[in-house]
Design a protein around this motif. Sequence first.
Motif, PDB file in Angstrom:
ATOM      1  N   ARG A  83       0.831  -1.201   0.000  1.00  0.00           N
ATOM      2  CA  ARG A  83       0.000   0.000   0.000  1.00  0.00           C
ATOM      3  C   ARG A  83       0.870   1.258   0.000  1.00  0.00           C
ATOM      4  O   ARG A  83       1.970   1.276   0.542  1.00  0.00           O
ATOM      5  N   LEU A  84       0.325   2.302  -0.600  1.00  0.00           N
ATOM      6  CA  LEU A  84       0.950   3.610  -0.553  1.00  0.00           C
ATOM      7  C   LEU A  84       0.600   4.256   0.783  1.00  0.00           C
ATOM      8  O   LEU A  84      -0.581   4.351   1.147  1.00  0.00           O
ATOM      9  N   ALA A  85       1.599   4.667   1.531  1.00  0.00           N
ATOM     10  CA  ALA A  85       1.362   5.390   2.787  1.00  0.00           C
ATOM     11  C   ALA A  85       0.979   6.825   2.413  1.00  0.00           C
ATOM     12  O   ALA A  85       1.841   7.680   2.221  1.00  0.00           O
ATOM     13  N   MET A  86      -0.321   7.074   2.305  1.00  0.00           N
ATOM     14  CA  MET A  86      -0.789   8.314   1.706  1.00  0.00           C
ATOM     15  C   MET A  86      -0.276   9.551   2.432  1.00  0.00           C
ATOM     16  O   MET A  86       0.147  10.528   1.798  1.00  0.00           O
ATOM     17  N   GLY A  87      -0.327   9.540   3.753  1.00  0.00           N
ATOM     18  CA  GLY A  87       0.134  10.717   4.484  1.00  0.00           C
ATOM     19  C   GLY A  87       1.585  11.033   4.209  1.00  0.00           C
ATOM     20  O   GLY A  87       1.954  12.184   3.931  1.00  0.00           O
ATOM     21  N   ARG A  88       2.441  10.007   4.267  1.00  0.00           N
ATOM     22  CA  ARG A  88       3.860  10.218   4.003  1.00  0.00           C
ATOM     23  C   ARG A  88       4.090  10.620   2.547  1.00  0.00           C
ATOM     24  O   ARG A  88       4.961  11.437   2.241  1.00  0.00           O
ATOM     25  N   ALA A  89       3.309  10.026   1.643  1.00  0.00           N
ATOM     26  CA  ALA A  89       3.459  10.351   0.224  1.00  0.00           C
ATOM     27  C   ALA A  89       3.117  11.813  -0.046  1.00  0.00           C
ATOM     28  O   ALA A  89       3.812  12.504  -0.809  1.00  0.00           O
ATOM     29  N   LEU A  90       2.044  12.297   0.557  1.00  0.00           N
ATOM     30  CA  LEU A  90       1.665  13.696   0.349  1.00  0.00           C
ATOM     31  C   LEU A  90       2.705  14.642   0.949  1.00  0.00           C
ATOM     32  O   LEU A  90       3.009  15.686   0.361  1.00  0.00           O
ATOM     33  N   ASP A  91       3.254  14.265   2.101  1.00  0.00           N
ATOM     34  CA  ASP A  91       4.312  15.087   2.694  1.00  0.00           C
ATOM     35  C   ASP A  91       5.533  15.150   1.776  1.00  0.00           C
ATOM     36  O   ASP A  91       6.119  16.216   1.571  1.00  0.00           O
ATOM     37  N   ALA A 131      -9.882  22.694 -28.991  1.00  0.00           N
ATOM     38  CA  ALA A 131      -9.034  23.739 -29.576  1.00  0.00           C
ATOM     39  C   ALA A 131      -7.650  23.772 -28.948  1.00  0.00           C
ATOM     40  O   ALA A 131      -6.838  24.631 -29.296  1.00  0.00           O
ATOM     41  N   GLY A 132      -7.390  22.857 -28.014  1.00  0.00           N
ATOM     42  CA  GLY A 132      -6.097  22.859 -27.346  1.00  0.00           C
ATOM     43  C   GLY A 132      -6.053  23.729 -26.105  1.00  0.00           C
ATOM     44  O   GLY A 132      -4.995  23.874 -25.482  1.00  0.00           O
ATOM     45  N   GLY A 133      -7.201  24.314 -25.728  1.00  0.00           N
ATOM     46  CA  GLY A 133      -7.252  25.093 -24.502  1.00  0.00           C
ATOM     47  C   GLY A 133      -7.095  24.208 -23.280  1.00  0.00           C
ATOM     48  O   GLY A 133      -7.449  23.015 -23.308  1.00  0.00           O
ATOM     49  N   LEU A 134      -6.554  24.778 -22.210  1.00  0.00           N
ATOM     50  CA  LEU A 134      -6.240  24.005 -21.015  1.00  0.00           C
ATOM     51  C   LEU A 134      -6.981  24.558 -19.808  1.00  0.00           C
ATOM     52  O   LEU A 134      -7.153  25.774 -19.673  1.00  0.00           O
ATOM     53  N   ALA A 135      -7.420  23.658 -18.921  1.00  0.00           N
ATOM     54  CA  ALA A 135      -8.086  24.039 -17.676  1.00  0.00           C
ATOM     55  C   ALA A 135      -7.444  23.278 -16.535  1.00  0.00           C
ATOM     56  O   ALA A 135      -7.359  22.044 -16.568  1.00  0.00           O
ATOM     57  N   ALA A 136      -6.980  23.995 -15.527  1.00  0.00           N
ATOM     58  CA  ALA A 136      -6.302  23.371 -14.391  1.00  0.00           C
ATOM     59  C   ALA A 136      -7.314  22.696 -13.468  1.00  0.00           C
ATOM     60  O   ALA A 136      -8.399  23.230 -13.206  1.00  0.00           O
ATOM     61  N   VAL A 137      -6.933  21.520 -12.971  1.00  0.00           N
ATOM     62  CA  VAL A 137      -7.768  20.753 -12.045  1.00  0.00           C
ATOM     63  C   VAL A 137      -6.916  20.381 -10.836  1.00  0.00           C
ATOM     64  O   VAL A 137      -5.822  19.827 -10.989  1.00  0.00           O
ATOM     65  N   ALA A 138      -7.400  20.691  -9.651  1.00  0.00           N
ATOM     66  CA  ALA A 138      -6.673  20.345  -8.434  1.00  0.00           C
ATOM     67  C   ALA A 138      -6.911  18.879  -8.086  1.00  0.00           C
ATOM     68  O   ALA A 138      -8.026  18.363  -8.236  1.00  0.00           O
ATOM     69  N   ALA A 139      -5.864  18.199  -7.640  1.00  0.00           N
ATOM     70  CA  ALA A 139      -5.961  16.792  -7.254  1.00  0.00           C
ATOM     71  C   ALA A 139      -6.156  16.683  -5.736  1.00  0.00           C
ATOM     72  O   ALA A 139      -5.669  17.523  -4.977  1.00  0.00           O
ATOM     73  N   ASP A 140      -6.852  15.619  -5.325  1.00  0.00           N
ATOM     74  CA  ASP A 140      -7.084  15.361  -3.900  1.00  0.00           C
ATOM     75  C   ASP A 140      -6.826  13.879  -3.613  1.00  0.00           C
ATOM     76  O   ASP A 140      -7.749  13.114  -3.353  1.00  0.00           O
ATOM     77  N   PRO A 141      -5.559  13.452  -3.661  1.00  0.00           N
ATOM     78  CA  PRO A 141      -5.261  12.027  -3.469  1.00  0.00           C
ATOM     79  C   PRO A 141      -5.676  11.480  -2.115  1.00  0.00           C
ATOM     80  O   PRO A 141      -5.953  10.283  -1.987  1.00  0.00           O
ATOM     81  N   ALA A 142      -5.746  12.336  -1.087  1.00  0.00           N
ATOM     82  CA  ALA A 142      -6.052  11.857   0.265  1.00  0.00           C
ATOM     83  C   ALA A 142      -7.400  11.149   0.324  1.00  0.00           C
ATOM     84  O   ALA A 142      -7.597  10.268   1.177  1.00  0.00           O
ATOM     85  N   ARG A 143      -8.319  11.474  -0.574  1.00  0.00           N
ATOM     86  CA  ARG A 143      -9.640  10.852  -0.507  1.00  0.00           C
ATOM     87  C   ARG A 143      -9.616   9.374  -0.893  1.00  0.00           C
ATOM     88  O   ARG A 143     -10.605   8.670  -0.730  1.00  0.00           O
TER      89      ARG A 143
END
Length: 296
Positions: free
Chosen positions: A157-165, A183-195
Amino acid sequence: MAASPPVFRFAPSPNGRLHLGHALSALANERLAARFGGRLLLRIEDIDPGRCRPDYEQGVRDDLAWLGIAFDGAVRRQSEHLDDYRAALERLAGQGLIYPCFCSRQEVKAAIAAREGDGRLWPRDPDGAPLYPGTCRTIAPDEAAARIAAGAPHVLRLAMGRALDAASTMPGGPLGWRNFDDAGGLAAVAADPARWGDAVLARREVPTSYHLSVVVDDALQGVSHVVRGRDLEAATDIHVLLQRLLGLPTPLYRFHPLLTDEAGRKLAKSRGSRSLAELRAEGATPAAIRARLGFT
């Protein structure tokens, strides 16, 4: 120097015949690769030896050829590249970011039930599965090594807390990715791996997982644009985290709508959704399938 052409990929698992949902994804990749002047690769994601079969792989190839989709370069078959995934695991292990988990599914279920005994609902991941309670996260390394040497069944398993740190100290800023449009336009999306909690990255019988193999493969194949169904959008949280931890590039992403059956459920092999082979046997043509899915 001229920029390299973008690289797209279609990556089915040979655990059954392709259905209309797969055709939609393959055709979306074909159209976008053509629109952006890119290459389209075929990857066979066959890491599950219990479900993936050579005859299904041949069926996948037959269906794609029937649809008239042409691919560039050699086909990458994941089962032939397990050493690549082991190397990625070793890199994560060297950072202290993975740990062996010896809990059976029943033990995890019992542990969560005990925590829900006071009436509070245990947190779930985006797919609705209860988060792993971390039972094995604090097992001493010597004890874990002894249990593994004795043949104890386990997953990594990935130790999520340590990985995020760890990720927070690496270059790149906040974790996330960019979606691209026609058209090649880009939109930023924030990730939430902790969930996702401490996600499984490998099992004893298979030294990888979908999450790990897909990020390693995309990097090794130079994939720049990932086009896949919306059901995998949330999983991109884990993928961008692994890309950061492993020093791999993050592609651009796009998530297409899912096809559903009469009950509103997404098409799936496990539900017996009608396959392209069945539709072909009933007289469907490639042109009819393309028109049905909006690819005239």
